[in-house]
Enzyme design. Structure first.
Site, PDB file in Angstrom:
ATOM      1  N   ALA A  91       0.843  -1.192   0.000  1.00 37.15           N
ATOM      2  CA  ALA A  91       0.000   0.000   0.000  1.00 37.15           C
ATOM      3  C   ALA A  91       0.875   1.237   0.000  1.00 37.15           C
ATOM      4  O   ALA A  91       2.020   1.216   0.463  1.00 37.15           O
ATOM      5  CB  ALA A  91      -0.926   0.007   1.218  1.00 37.15           C
ATOM      6  N   GLY A  93       0.436   5.528   0.814  1.00 34.36           N
ATOM      7  CA  GLY A  93      -0.419   6.619   1.270  1.00 34.36           C
ATOM      8  C   GLY A  93       0.296   7.949   1.244  1.00 34.36           C
ATOM      9  O   GLY A  93       1.374   8.093   0.652  1.00 34.36           O
ATOM     10  N   THR A  94      -0.297   8.942   1.922  1.00 40.84           N
ATOM     11  CA  THR A  94       0.225  10.303   1.891  1.00 40.84           C
ATOM     12  C   THR A  94       1.628  10.390   2.482  1.00 40.84           C
ATOM     13  O   THR A  94       2.513  11.041   1.935  1.00 40.84           O
ATOM     14  CB  THR A  94      -0.713  11.245   2.667  1.00 40.84           C
ATOM     15  OG1 THR A  94      -2.023  11.157   2.112  1.00 40.84           O
ATOM     16  CG2 THR A  94      -0.217  12.678   2.585  1.00 40.84           C
ATOM     17  N   GLY A  96       3.623   7.630   3.512  1.00 40.81           N
ATOM     18  CA  GLY A  96       4.445   6.434   3.541  1.00 40.81           C
ATOM     19  C   GLY A  96       3.942   5.307   2.673  1.00 40.81           C
ATOM     20  O   GLY A  96       2.872   5.390   2.062  1.00 40.81           O
ATOM     21  N   VAL A  98       3.875   0.781   2.447  1.00 39.52           N
ATOM     22  CA  VAL A  98       4.013  -0.469   3.180  1.00 39.52           C
ATOM     23  C   VAL A  98       4.424  -1.566   2.204  1.00 39.52           C
ATOM     24  O   VAL A  98       3.792  -1.734   1.155  1.00 39.52           O
ATOM     25  CB  VAL A  98       2.700  -0.868   3.889  1.00 39.52           C
ATOM     26  CG1 VAL A  98       2.874  -2.209   4.601  1.00 39.52           C
ATOM     27  CG2 VAL A  98       2.284   0.214   4.869  1.00 39.52           C
ATOM     28  N   LYS A 111       7.087  -0.573   6.895  1.00 39.78           N
ATOM     29  CA  LYS A 111       6.425   0.695   6.647  1.00 39.78           C
ATOM     30  C   LYS A 111       7.476   1.797   6.551  1.00 39.78           C
ATOM     31  O   LYS A 111       8.286   1.980   7.467  1.00 39.78           O
ATOM     32  CB  LYS A 111       5.432   1.019   7.763  1.00 39.78           C
ATOM     33  CG  LYS A 111       4.558   2.238   7.459  1.00 39.78           C
ATOM     34  CD  LYS A 111       3.406   2.349   8.433  1.00 39.78           C
ATOM     35  CE  LYS A 111       2.460   3.477   8.029  1.00 39.78           C
ATOM     36  NZ  LYS A 111       1.280   3.558   8.912  1.00 39.78           N
ATOM     37  N   ASP A 233      -6.172   5.658  17.035  1.00 45.75           N
ATOM     38  CA  ASP A 233      -6.822   5.384  15.747  1.00 45.75           C
ATOM     39  C   ASP A 233      -7.355   3.952  15.741  1.00 45.75           C
ATOM     40  O   ASP A 233      -7.079   3.168  14.827  1.00 45.75           O
ATOM     41  CB  ASP A 233      -5.848   5.599  14.591  1.00 45.75           C
ATOM     42  CG  ASP A 233      -6.564   5.753  13.246  1.00 45.75           C
ATOM     43  OD1 ASP A 233      -7.799   5.943  13.250  1.00 45.75           O
ATOM     44  OD2 ASP A 233      -5.887   5.674  12.202  1.00 45.75           O
TER      45      ASP A 233
END
Length: 391
Positions: A91, A93-94, A96, A98, A111, A233
């Protein structure tokens, strides 16, 4: 001077420096001229500025890495990059990416975090985030619990890390800046809890399975809170399942050590739909924000549905704070579980139970006679909801 000569002269750069001072640089520039001349002319449109930028970035990375290596002793949690191999991107994202990989022949998830990648973070912001990251790593390495993802190691710089030559179709960086931080954790093969619930959104789960999943998550959070760690989270997307369907808490990207003074912990950190009212409202909060999120999670586990699926993020956040909005508890839900949900998502943090109390309440729930969305001896499925919710 004719027009053609005048036009070409607009593309020329005049360099009046000695050979000894500028020889190395000139050898890297693409153009025409004699390097032995005192005055050398080059066409500006022929200079490969992109190549020069890349060379400069590499040199800066070397300097940064050298400073990292020489200015501080090696921490006990720092990984040996010679033992780490990235297999493929999972994956991106903004802040980082993975990857799945191996570390010392162990299957791991890696990560990579880059808080300056978006171009918005200032140098001071990045330095602050790196310092906070290092503090959390020091705590995380000491965590050992069957319901918490096992920490393997980390690094504050990744200049020696090689990315896979062939990535998936997802966008990922082709190269790494030395400022990128790296976290290595055990690889959990069963996917996320959310994915598992989505697969069961129509047939639902047996009550025994619901309670077992809820217990796993409760025990993991109780352990974290005993170590003064607030996850911040908590959601089913951040929980992983192994082959035995054991829940393991993951993604400590925004977790932090709980401050002694709640006023030191502010800011809307988390995911809409799971965030406690005090967090949404920008008020001081403590570990009880995790308890609220947990209440939403066990509703989601029981219903195999998404909370507030018909509402937008803005509608949800305002209604949770102003109108005490909560998910609708199905009529078939046993009181023993419904009462836990209600206590966990109470609007007043002090009224919410501690997670160790939640564990005791769940352990006392009788699952021998069913009582969930799949009544004992009946075909899977529940009519409490008029239509299927969720993706």
């Amino acid at each position: 001077m004719d027009a053609k000569t005048s036009e070409e002269s607009n593309y020329l750069i005049r360099a009046k420096q000695s050979d000894n001072e500028n020889g190395d640089l000139m050898s890297k520039l693409k153009g025409k001229g004699s390097l032995s001349s005192k005055e050398v002319f080059y066409r500006a449109d022929k200079i490969d500025l992109k190549s020069l930028d890349l060379q400069l970035e590499k040199e800066l990375n070397k300097v940064w890495s050298k400073r990292l290596d020489t200015n501080r002793p090696k921490e006990e949690w720092e990984i040996d990059f010679s033992k780490l191999e990235l297999k493929h991107l999972v994956a991106h994202g903004t802040y980082g990416s993975v990857y799945r990989g191996t570390y010392d022949n162990q299957d791991v998830a890696v990560k990579l975090l880059d808080w300056g990648e978006d171009g918005m973070a200032t140098a001071a912001d990045s330095a602050s985030l790196r310092a906070a990251f290092q503090q959390e790593v020091v705590v995380w390495q000491k965590l050992h619990h069957p319901n918490v993802t096992k920490f393997v190691g980390a690094s504050m710089g990744t200049s020696n890390l090689k990315l896979p030559e062939k990535n998936s179709s997802q966008k990922a960086p082709r190269s790494l800046s030395s400022r990128v931080c790296c976290v290595v954790v055990e690889y959990i093969p069963g996917g996320t809890l959310k994915q598992f619930l989505i697969r069961n959104r129509r047939k639902k789960l047996a009550f025994k399975v619901v309670i077992q999943l809820a217990l796993d998550l409760a025990r993991g959070l109780s352990y974290l809170h005993s170590k003064k760690i607030v996850h911040r989270d908590v959601k089913t997307e951040n929980m992983l399942l192994d082959y035995e369907k054991t829940v393991k808490i993951a993604d400590f990207g925004v977790a932090r050590v709980e401050a002694q003074n709640p006023s030191d912990m502010t800011g809307a950190t988390g995911t809409y739909g799971y965030m406690a009212p005090e967090v949404l409202d920008g008020q001081p909060y403590d570990h009880k924000c995790d308890v609220y999120s947990y209440g939403i999670c066990i509703w989601e586990i029981y219903c195999c549905a998404m909370p507030y699926a018909e509402l937008s993020f803005s509608e949800v956040s305002s209604a949770i704070v102003a109108r005490n909005l909560r998910p609708q508890i199905p009529r078939c839900c046993p009181n023993s579980l419904a009462n836990i949900m209600k206590r966990c998502w109470d609007a007043i943090p002090e009224q919410r139970p501690e997670m160790d109390e939640v564990v005791r309440m769940l352990e006392a729930v009788d699952t021998s006679k069913g009582g969930g969305m799949i009544p004992e001896g009946e075909t899977p499925g529940c009519l409490c909801f008029g239509r299927a919710r969720g993706p």
